[in-house]
Design an enzyme around this catalytic site. Sequence first.
Site, PDB file in Angstrom:
ATOM      1  N   LYS A  55      28.988   2.914  -5.967  1.00 19.07           N
ATOM      2  CA  LYS A  55      29.155   4.144  -6.721  1.00 19.07           C
ATOM      3  C   LYS A  55      27.846   4.914  -6.703  1.00 19.07           C
ATOM      4  O   LYS A  55      26.796   4.273  -6.512  1.00 19.07           O
ATOM      5  CB  LYS A  55      29.617   3.877  -8.153  1.00 19.07           C
ATOM      6  CG  LYS A  55      28.819   2.855  -8.959  1.00 19.07           C
ATOM      7  CD  LYS A  55      27.336   2.901  -9.062  1.00 19.07           C
ATOM      8  CE  LYS A  55      26.684   4.076  -9.733  1.00 19.07           C
ATOM      9  NZ  LYS A  55      25.168   3.983  -9.712  1.00 19.07           N
ATOM     10  N   TYR A  80      29.259   5.728 -15.100  1.00 19.67           N
ATOM     11  CA  TYR A  80      29.845   4.542 -15.758  1.00 19.67           C
ATOM     12  C   TYR A  80      30.584   4.951 -17.025  1.00 19.67           C
ATOM     13  O   TYR A  80      31.672   4.447 -17.315  1.00 19.67           O
ATOM     14  CB  TYR A  80      28.753   3.529 -16.134  1.00 19.67           C
ATOM     15  CG  TYR A  80      28.182   2.785 -14.950  1.00 19.67           C
ATOM     16  CD1 TYR A  80      28.763   1.605 -14.498  1.00 19.67           C
ATOM     17  CD2 TYR A  80      27.070   3.261 -14.284  1.00 19.67           C
ATOM     18  CE1 TYR A  80      28.243   0.926 -13.419  1.00 19.67           C
ATOM     19  CE2 TYR A  80      26.540   2.587 -13.196  1.00 19.67           C
ATOM     20  CZ  TYR A  80      27.127   1.423 -12.759  1.00 19.67           C
ATOM     21  OH  TYR A  80      26.615   0.748 -11.677  1.00 19.67           O
TER      22      TYR A  80
HETATM   23  P1  NAD Z   1      17.138   1.330  -3.382  1.00 19.61           P
HETATM   24  O1  NAD Z   1      16.310   2.551  -3.227  1.00 19.61           O
HETATM   25  O2  NAD Z   1      16.527   0.155  -4.015  1.00 19.61           O
HETATM   26  O3  NAD Z   1      17.687   0.876  -1.948  1.00 19.61           O
HETATM   27  C1  NAD Z   1      18.189   1.805  -1.009  1.00 19.61           C
HETATM   28  C2  NAD Z   1      18.073   1.233   0.383  1.00 19.61           C
HETATM   29  O4  NAD Z   1      18.455   2.265   1.298  1.00 19.61           O
HETATM   30  C3  NAD Z   1      16.646   0.809   0.745  1.00 19.61           C
HETATM   31  O5  NAD Z   1      16.666  -0.414   1.440  1.00 19.61           O
HETATM   32  C4  NAD Z   1      16.169   1.936   1.670  1.00 19.61           C
HETATM   33  O6  NAD Z   1      15.231   1.505   2.614  1.00 19.61           O
HETATM   34  C5  NAD Z   1      17.470   2.355   2.336  1.00 19.61           C
HETATM   35  N1  NAD Z   1      17.427   3.721   2.861  1.00 19.61           N
HETATM   36  C6  NAD Z   1      17.940   4.085   4.035  1.00 19.61           C
HETATM   37  N2  NAD Z   1      17.747   5.391   4.255  1.00 19.61           N
HETATM   38  C7  NAD Z   1      17.083   5.861   3.209  1.00 19.61           C
HETATM   39  C8  NAD Z   1      16.589   7.151   2.865  1.00 19.61           C
HETATM   40  N3  NAD Z   1      16.768   8.210   3.643  1.00 19.61           N
HETATM   41  N4  NAD Z   1      15.957   7.278   1.684  1.00 19.61           N
HETATM   42  C9  NAD Z   1      15.793   6.244   0.864  1.00 19.61           C
HETATM   43  N5  NAD Z   1      16.248   4.991   1.132  1.00 19.61           N
HETATM   44  C10 NAD Z   1      16.881   4.802   2.300  1.00 19.61           C
HETATM   45  O7  NAD Z   1      18.465   1.791  -4.116  1.00 19.61           O
HETATM   46  P2  NAD Z   1      19.507   0.840  -4.867  1.00 19.61           P
HETATM   47  O8  NAD Z   1      19.188   0.797  -6.308  1.00 19.61           O
HETATM   48  O9  NAD Z   1      19.700  -0.414  -4.140  1.00 19.61           O
HETATM   49  O10 NAD Z   1      20.837   1.772  -4.767  1.00 19.61           O
HETATM   50  C11 NAD Z   1      21.629   1.822  -3.603  1.00 19.61           C
HETATM   51  C12 NAD Z   1      23.050   2.265  -3.968  1.00 19.61           C
HETATM   52  O11 NAD Z   1      23.596   1.349  -4.894  1.00 19.61           O
HETATM   53  C13 NAD Z   1      23.140   3.632  -4.642  1.00 19.61           C
HETATM   54  O12 NAD Z   1      24.296   4.283  -4.225  1.00 19.61           O
HETATM   55  C14 NAD Z   1      23.249   3.324  -6.113  1.00 19.61           C
HETATM   56  O13 NAD Z   1      23.943   4.293  -6.859  1.00 19.61           O
HETATM   57  C15 NAD Z   1      24.002   2.028  -6.087  1.00 19.61           C
HETATM   58  N6  NAD Z   1      23.705   1.166  -7.237  1.00 19.61           N
HETATM   59  C16 NAD Z   1      24.721   0.593  -7.901  1.00 19.61           C
HETATM   60  C17 NAD Z   1      24.471  -0.254  -8.960  1.00 19.61           C
HETATM   61  C18 NAD Z   1      25.606  -0.973  -9.634  1.00 19.61           C
HETATM   62  O14 NAD Z   1      25.386  -1.538 -10.691  1.00 19.61           O
HETATM   63  N7  NAD Z   1      26.788  -0.992  -9.060  1.00 19.61           N
HETATM   64  C19 NAD Z   1      23.164  -0.480  -9.364  1.00 19.61           C
HETATM   65  C20 NAD Z   1      22.122   0.103  -8.665  1.00 19.61           C
HETATM   66  C21 NAD Z   1      22.409   0.934  -7.589  1.00 19.61           C
END
Ligand code: NAD
Length: 424
Positions: free
Chosen positions: A171, A256
């Site tokens: 999401k 959420y």
């Molecule tokens: P994060 O920034 O920690 O990780 C993102 C990943 O994408 C990294 O490994 C990064 O290197 C990669 N990436 C690839 N291209 C990129 C770019 N152009 N810019 C930045 N990063 C890039 O983020 P996250 O917290 O892991 O979130 C990722 C997804 O998961 C999002 O859609 C977020 O909304 C979702 N999320 C959901 C929950 C949940 O509880 N379901 C919790 C956190 C995040």
Amino acid sequence: MNSAALQPEAPLNRRDFLRSASALAASAGFAGTAIAQQPEKPNAQDKVELSQIHATTEQPEKIPGPFESRDHRTGFAIVGLGRLALGEILPAMGKSKYCKPTALVSGDRQKALKIAAQYGIKESSVYDYTTYDQLARNPDVQVIYIVLPNSMHADFTVRGARAGKHILCEKPMATTAKDCERMIAACEQAKVKLMIAYRSQYEPNDLALIKMIRAGKLGKLRQYIATNSQNQGDPTQWRQKKALAGGGCMPDVGVYCLNAARFLSDEEPYEVQATIVQPKDDPRFAEVEASCQVIAKFPSGFVATFNSSYNAHKSQFLRIEGVEAFAELNSAFAYHGIKLRYSKLIDGQEIMHEPSIEEKDQFAEEMDHMALCVQKNLKPHTPGEEGLQDQRITDAIYESARTGKAVKLSPPHAPTRSPDPVEA
Ligand code: NAD
């Protein structure tokens, strides 16, 4: 009887021995009593039980399982190795019953190889964003789990569907309704499943609350208040960039509150009124809102009020009020430690109840649901249509904040959620 008749021509293996022994037992008329046939090989689906060592006055210990054997699990490729993938999703694989990680996709090969070694993933199953489409030729992968910044979800879903893989997408589903529609169409065309990772809809306390509401325990629903806030740091992260995130706190954490208002009431809002706050003097909010306040009205008269924030201390709470009782989840939307409580007048006393509900890993539950949908050919409970509806409402929320007016919404053409999670 000569002795040769007693000697088998070839030594009996264990299965033959058991078969002949049961046949003998059956012919002797005591089948099933004297000789119980033992399975030759332990079945991974048999639950392993240990004897209880505590007194009967103590809560019995639970051994998790049964678990599916590795050979029969659905293989997942994890795309994007950031905080969520490393902190929650990959560790949850160990708690899942039907999933296994079989491929990784990352822009950082050294990091991906380290993680592959930790999770027993073949080096040949580590891809980058340009070689991602080669997943099409990897028979170990049935599902692609997209864990990238929000605006990247659409392209990676479309490419993953074209590679013939089922898609589980984090999401918010995307950053525009047009992209959500593109994702749904690509998965339909490729005849693959699309599920949005709304983990709350697989979480035991949320499921218990849904059950209570459907059973009429709260009476007619009147209103709902919820908040999901956190204080962001680094102003350069993608969450603060409109092009990658689509917005600020609303699509990230506010979604959420919105999604829960919809799945708890089982209704769709016909109108939203909203405000956003975007402080001019804070570099974190040069492009996106810091907080968002929403009032959503539903056809039955139910009203949901919810806030989200990127500049208030972590706060997660939900309360839903009916004519006869109210219930709350605290901390709603958290990864762990959610507690359901409800208050009701019983024999003239207003009593607060806190049922004991076993905590389960929401990510394992959600991924197991996807795996079972693939294995049993079912439509996921939270398909693309569920994410599209949240996106449409989010667009209306931003329009209301911009114009200062309430924005009307038309109902979706069909229910956006499929029948309840198989596991529930
Ligand atoms: P994060 O920034 O920690 O990780 C993102 C990943 O994408 C990294 O490994 C990064 O290197 C990669 N990436 C690839 N291209 C990129 C770019 N152009 N810019 C930045 N990063 C890039 O983020 P996250 O917290 O892991 O979130 C990722 C997804 O998961 C999002 O859609 C977020 O909304 C979702 N999320 C959901 C929950 C949940 O509880 N379901 C919790 C956190 C995040």
